[in-house]
Design a protein around this motif. Sequence first.
Motif, PDB file in Angstrom:
ATOM      1  N   ALA B  54       0.817  -1.218   0.000  1.00 21.40           N
ATOM      2  CA  ALA B  54       0.000   0.000   0.000  1.00 21.40           C
ATOM      3  C   ALA B  54       0.850   1.266   0.000  1.00 21.40           C
ATOM      4  O   ALA B  54       0.544   2.238  -0.693  1.00 21.40           O
ATOM      5  CB  ALA B  54      -0.930  -0.016   1.204  1.00 21.40           C
ATOM      6  N   ASP B  55       1.937   1.251   0.781  1.00 17.15           N
ATOM      7  CA  ASP B  55       2.736   2.472   0.936  1.00 17.15           C
ATOM      8  C   ASP B  55       3.990   2.497   0.064  1.00 17.15           C
ATOM      9  O   ASP B  55       4.799   3.413   0.169  1.00 17.15           O
ATOM     10  CB  ASP B  55       3.161   2.623   2.404  1.00 17.15           C
ATOM     11  CG  ASP B  55       1.982   2.969   3.284  1.00 17.15           C
ATOM     12  OD1 ASP B  55       1.020   3.561   2.756  1.00 17.15           O
ATOM     13  OD2 ASP B  55       2.019   2.636   4.483  1.00 17.15           O
ATOM     14  N   LYS B  58       4.413   5.668  -2.085  1.00 14.98           N
ATOM     15  CA  LYS B  58       4.570   6.857  -1.235  1.00 14.98           C
ATOM     16  C   LYS B  58       5.973   6.883  -0.608  1.00 14.98           C
ATOM     17  O   LYS B  58       6.665   7.905  -0.652  1.00 14.98           O
ATOM     18  CB  LYS B  58       3.493   6.853  -0.147  1.00 14.98           C
ATOM     19  CG  LYS B  58       3.409   8.151   0.624  1.00 14.98           C
ATOM     20  CD  LYS B  58       2.326   8.101   1.682  1.00 14.98           C
ATOM     21  CE  LYS B  58       2.902   7.500   2.948  1.00 14.98           C
ATOM     22  NZ  LYS B  58       1.876   7.154   3.948  1.00 14.98           N
ATOM     23  N   VAL B  59       6.389   5.758  -0.054  1.00 18.91           N
ATOM     24  CA  VAL B  59       7.710   5.690   0.580  1.00 18.91           C
ATOM     25  C   VAL B  59       8.810   5.944  -0.462  1.00 18.91           C
ATOM     26  O   VAL B  59       9.754   6.687  -0.230  1.00 18.91           O
ATOM     27  CB  VAL B  59       7.910   4.320   1.277  1.00 18.91           C
ATOM     28  CG1 VAL B  59       9.370   4.074   1.613  1.00 18.91           C
ATOM     29  CG2 VAL B  59       7.076   4.261   2.546  1.00 18.91           C
ATOM     30  N   ASN B  62       8.942   9.612  -1.149  1.00 11.80           N
ATOM     31  CA  ASN B  62       9.532  10.358  -0.041  1.00 11.80           C
ATOM     32  C   ASN B  62      11.053  10.228  -0.023  1.00 11.80           C
ATOM     33  O   ASN B  62      11.763  11.215   0.188  1.00 11.80           O
ATOM     34  CB  ASN B  62       8.972   9.878   1.300  1.00 11.80           C
ATOM     35  CG  ASN B  62       7.569  10.388   1.529  1.00 11.80           C
ATOM     36  OD1 ASN B  62       7.113  11.296   0.821  1.00 11.80           O
ATOM     37  ND2 ASN B  62       6.871   9.808   2.485  1.00 11.80           N
ATOM     38  N   ILE B 107      -2.349   0.248  -6.239  1.00 16.62           N
ATOM     39  CA  ILE B 107      -1.238   0.764  -5.434  1.00 16.62           C
ATOM     40  C   ILE B 107      -0.346   1.710  -6.236  1.00 16.62           C
ATOM     41  O   ILE B 107       0.543   2.340  -5.689  1.00 16.62           O
ATOM     42  CB  ILE B 107      -0.380  -0.380  -4.833  1.00 16.62           C
ATOM     43  CG1 ILE B 107       0.026  -1.364  -5.926  1.00 16.62           C
ATOM     44  CG2 ILE B 107      -1.135  -1.088  -3.730  1.00 16.62           C
ATOM     45  CD1 ILE B 107       0.949  -2.460  -5.446  1.00 16.62           C
ATOM     46  N   ARG B 264      11.513   1.894   6.385  1.00 16.97           N
ATOM     47  CA  ARG B 264      10.265   2.648   6.414  1.00 16.97           C
ATOM     48  C   ARG B 264       9.041   1.780   6.128  1.00 16.97           C
ATOM     49  O   ARG B 264       7.938   2.075   6.579  1.00 16.97           O
ATOM     50  CB  ARG B 264      10.320   3.795   5.391  1.00 16.97           C
ATOM     51  CG  ARG B 264      11.338   4.848   5.771  1.00 16.97           C
ATOM     52  CD  ARG B 264      11.352   5.990   4.783  1.00 16.97           C
ATOM     53  NE  ARG B 264      12.512   6.840   5.037  1.00 16.97           N
ATOM     54  CZ  ARG B 264      12.674   8.043   4.550  1.00 16.97           C
ATOM     55  NH1 ARG B 264      11.746   8.566   3.765  1.00 16.97           N
ATOM     56  NH2 ARG B 264      13.752   8.748   4.816  1.00 16.97           N
ATOM     57  N   LEU B 265       9.230   0.742   5.339  1.00 28.75           N
ATOM     58  CA  LEU B 265       8.099  -0.119   5.018  1.00 28.75           C
ATOM     59  C   LEU B 265       7.955  -1.279   6.016  1.00 28.75           C
ATOM     60  O   LEU B 265       6.978  -2.013   5.988  1.00 28.75           O
ATOM     61  CB  LEU B 265       8.254  -0.697   3.608  1.00 28.75           C
ATOM     62  CG  LEU B 265       8.059   0.289   2.450  1.00 28.75           C
ATOM     63  CD1 LEU B 265       8.689  -0.235   1.181  1.00 28.75           C
ATOM     64  CD2 LEU B 265       6.586   0.581   2.224  1.00 28.75           C
TER      65      LEU B 265
END
Lengths: 89, 452
Positions: B54-55, B58-59, B62, B107, B264-265
Amino acid sequence: MRAIITVIGKDKVGIIAGISAVLADNNVNILDITQTTMQDVFTMIMLVDIKGVTIDFSLLSEKLEKKGDEMGLSVRIQHENIFNSMHRI
Amino acid sequence: MIRSMEVIETIKMIQEECLDIRTITMGISLRDCCHSESKISRAKIYDKITRLAADLVKVGNNIEKEFGIPIINKRVSVTPISIIAESSDEEDYVKFAETLDEAANTIGVNFIGGFSALVHKGYTIGDRKLIRSIPEALSSTKLVCSSVNVATTKAGINMDAIKEMGEVIKRTAHLSEKQDSLACAKLVVFANVPEDNPFMAGAFHGVGEPECVINVGVSGPGVVKCALEKVKGADFGTVSETIKKTAFKITRMGQLVAQEASKRLGVEFGIVDLSLAPTPAVGDSVAYILEEMGLEKCGAHGTTAALALLNDAVKKGGVMASSYVGGLSGAFIPVSEDAGMIEAVKSGALTLEKLEAMTCVCSVGLDMIAVPGDTSAHTIAAIIADEAAIGVINNKTTAVRIIPAIGKKIGDIVEFGGLLGSGPVMKVNNFSSEEFINRGGRIPAPINSLRN
């Protein structure tokens, strides 16, 4: 967390003042500054502490970029680790 | 504190020399998504991918912002679908491809790999169904990539599978005729396929891999080329040293990004793939590196030696920069994705036969090669067989990603767009391989596979 800000462009009055104003507004602490002028190209490198920064990193990055555009300079902020990992073992 | 020159060097690499992280690929095991009912199995697949990844985008974005290094692709690779779909009552595996496509869309990743089958020693029921569905699956979806492993050094070469893949590639080309047979660019036939490769179209999540993992593929042919410009005329020892140092720096970026993404994930870090992956952008070409070594055009005699040196130096430099190295790791030589390769083909310097020789010393194989649309399935199969033999005998990965461009002749240009680029249709040897391919069966594993 520390980051490195690089400012590249044509030398003129007020570069440091302009950039540091943005930093001060957002609670970014300057730890070190070096600057050189090579063939009329001004290069400034700042090591800053962004631990106390009040806004999102990407917003800070945008603000610096915008300030750079106003002054005709390329300004970027990058996490310090990218340089450390490339140049230090 | 880091010195000014070092800061400037890094920025120059990114800004002027096209240094980037080519891909962050999240490998996801779908082994717990098997079900006797196809619908349930597909729902589980969709849920798992969209939950774990999901992220991811985004990660990735970033990290790109904070470190100031472009991350071109965010991708997902999954367990070979033949293994997952096999338990279900489904006959038409295109539906599984559509599920992967939907999940990838949700995603926001660039590609999803793993519509795959491993048939180096033979087919299971699921393998057969999957391979049969590849042409329609690839032409009816956008983001799904497919790969089939047809040979390993340990098992030998499955010539039945190679024969079928010749036909599958032709059908895939016909079904996507309107887009210059683009669907073929999403299909790779492998020998000795790695299980942790983050690059498409060949990425899948191997059965020996953990539940979820982050693999990163670096790039940077432009940086190597620029470094070599500074040692013009120097001997090969210097050339090798220069490439090693540069590869080290490039790989350190990859390692950093991989660690950050993994942290981060909250997902295990797998490997960094030390590959020089070109793009069609000028200044991001592997061919230009070879030319910088002193060849008038890529494909001239000496090219194989130059590539061997490059491939070896990239690995030597990169291996110390990362704690875990894997995937394909080496120099890629795709034709349509590399401005210098395209020029070399257009000028007549680079032929299919020379490319085949080059694949003996590069990291993959015949990659993104457009051939005339009327090339027979047997000939395509024979090209695959040759590549598989090179891989099997030399204990290395080889692959074929070939595009029989329907309706096109030698010299015509096919346009794939984006990172896939565009390329001239290349000449193929027209003498028949039909009887050879029709023999079928397996070529036994070579003597050098008996190492115990």
